[in-house]
Design a protein around this motif. Structure first.
Motif, PDB file in Angstrom:
ATOM      1  N   MET A 182       0.897  -1.185  -0.116  1.00 12.67           N
ATOM      2  CA  MET A 182      -0.142  -0.051   0.160  1.00 12.67           C
ATOM      3  C   MET A 182       0.634   1.293  -0.032  1.00 12.67           C
ATOM      4  N   ILE A 183       0.360   2.283  -0.423  1.00 16.03           N
ATOM      5  CA  ILE A 183       0.818   3.580  -0.337  1.00 16.03           C
ATOM      6  C   ILE A 183      -0.039   4.685   0.555  1.00 16.03           C
ATOM      7  N   TYR A 184       0.634   5.532   0.981  1.00 13.26           N
ATOM      8  CA  TYR A 184      -0.048   6.468   2.105  1.00 13.26           C
ATOM      9  C   TYR A 184       0.433   8.018   1.865  1.00 13.26           C
ATOM     10  N   GLU A 185      -0.467   8.977   1.862  1.00 14.63           N
ATOM     11  CA  GLU A 185      -0.051  10.321   1.925  1.00 14.63           C
ATOM     12  C   GLU A 185       0.483  10.857   2.954  1.00 14.63           C
ATOM     13  N   ALA A 186       1.898  11.161   2.933  1.00 14.73           N
ATOM     14  CA  ALA A 186       2.590  11.671   4.194  1.00 14.73           C
ATOM     15  C   ALA A 186       2.088  12.780   4.727  1.00 14.73           C
ATOM     16  N   ASN A 187       2.195  13.180   6.148  1.00 16.97           N
ATOM     17  CA  ASN A 187       1.982  14.428   6.506  1.00 16.97           C
ATOM     18  C   ASN A 187       3.202  15.135   6.743  1.00 16.97           C
ATOM     19  N   SER A 188       3.061  16.412   7.380  1.00 14.16           N
ATOM     20  CA  SER A 188       4.433  17.229   7.489  1.00 14.16           C
ATOM     21  C   SER A 188       5.491  16.830   8.219  1.00 14.16           C
ATOM     22  N   PRO A 246      13.468   1.727  -6.549  1.00 13.04           N
ATOM     23  CA  PRO A 246      12.207   1.708  -7.597  1.00 13.04           C
ATOM     24  C   PRO A 246      11.960   0.374  -7.824  1.00 13.04           C
ATOM     25  N   ASP A 247      12.266  -0.706  -7.026  1.00 10.42           N
ATOM     26  CA  ASP A 247      12.199  -2.093  -7.597  1.00 10.42           C
ATOM     27  C   ASP A 247      11.010  -2.898  -6.459  1.00 10.42           C
ATOM     28  N   THR A 248      10.240  -2.102  -5.883  1.00  7.63           N
ATOM     29  CA  THR A 248       9.297  -2.422  -5.007  1.00  7.63           C
ATOM     30  C   THR A 248       7.882  -2.375  -5.570  1.00  7.63           C
ATOM     31  N   GLU A 249       6.859  -3.180  -4.889  1.00  7.46           N
ATOM     32  CA  GLU A 249       5.625  -3.356  -5.370  1.00  7.46           C
ATOM     33  C   GLU A 249       4.859  -1.877  -5.217  1.00  7.46           C
TER      34      GLU A 249
END
Length: 257
Positions: A1-7, A61-64
């Motif tokens: 999964m990917i997530y939007e980072a906070n400050s 760059p080589d991860t899901e």
């Protein structure tokens, strides 16, 4: 999964981009505009910075998750990376919908920009044209945005632009025919955006507008960063005092999610 980072995570992400000398990255990672995405909210190994028309990648760059981030895009975007591994991944993931372009970077040295020289360039405005700072009334002019939506487009509103951005317009017959403005902002300055109505080119208008913007930035203690998309922009930058570094690869991605 990917997530939007906070400050709170930005300082941890910033070193991942330390070898990429682009102030638009700072616009995102200093929290001024855009969004930042990562694979992990505790210890990110790959990161994406999205600001306006640009996206930047760093890390593994080589991860899901890297694949997810490479598809976490608006419809049309310019992608900038700084390794052959990332370039290969972009070219394979977006095969058939990606075009490699050249952009041109410049040395970021305040001493290259001579204020007296820029003031001399300001004096060449042809008769019949007027130079104006972009205030609320100019920012609402349709003719300004017909030249480039990016004069104010990365800001939340006209009011936000007036409060945080800076720009100058050249008027002719009551309409904006040229402008130089803050495409994006970062702690120490701005990224410059310049555009001219095709019917008013070859008259030195961009030189005047850009000179006014650069002088105003220097007077504020800001650095006006310049990055060129074409040889014409390179020529103008050199005229203003910028020193060319080198061309670099950029990928125009036509993404359909």
């Amino acid at each position: 999964m990917i997530y939007e980072a906070n400050s709170s995570l930005y300082k941890k992400i910033l070193p991942m981009f330390e070898d990429m000398d682009d102030t638009i990255i700072l616009s995102g990672l200093q929290g001024h505009m855009g969004s930042v995405w990562v694979d992990d909210l505790e210890n990110p190994a790959v990161a994406q910075v999205l600001v306006g028309d640009f996206v930047f990648y760093a890390g593994n760059p080589d991860t899901e998750e890297a694949l997810e981030l490479l598809c976490n895009l608006p419809e049309n975007i310019l992608a900038i990376v700084n390794s052959d591994e990332w370039k290969y991944r972009i070219e394979t993931v977006h095969k058939g919908s990606v075009e490699k372009l050249q952009r041109y970077s410049f040395r970021k040295n305040r001493e290259d920009l001579d204020r007296d020289h820029l003031l001399t360039l300001l004096s060449i405005l042809p008769e019949g044209y007027d130079l104006k700072k972009i205030d609320a009334s100019v920012a609402k002019e349709a003719s300004l945005h017909e030249i480039s939506e990016d004069f104010t487009g990365q800001f939340n509103s006209v009011e936000d632009y007036i409060n945080r951005g800076i720009g100058f317009a050249i008027m002719f017959g009551g309409k904006v025919v040229c402008g130089a403005s803050s495409y994006s902002i970062y702690d120490e300055g701005i990224e410059v955006e310049v555009g001219t109505d095709p019917e008013h080119r070859k008259k030195g208008l961009a030189t005047v507008a850009a000179s006014a913007l650069i002088v105003a930035c220097l007077d504020k203690g800001w650095y006006p960063s310049w990055d060129a998309a074409n040889p014409e922009s390179v020529k103008l930058a050199k005229k203003l005092g910028y020193v060319l570094n080198e061309p670099y690869d950029t990928y125009y991605i036509r993404y359909e999610g």
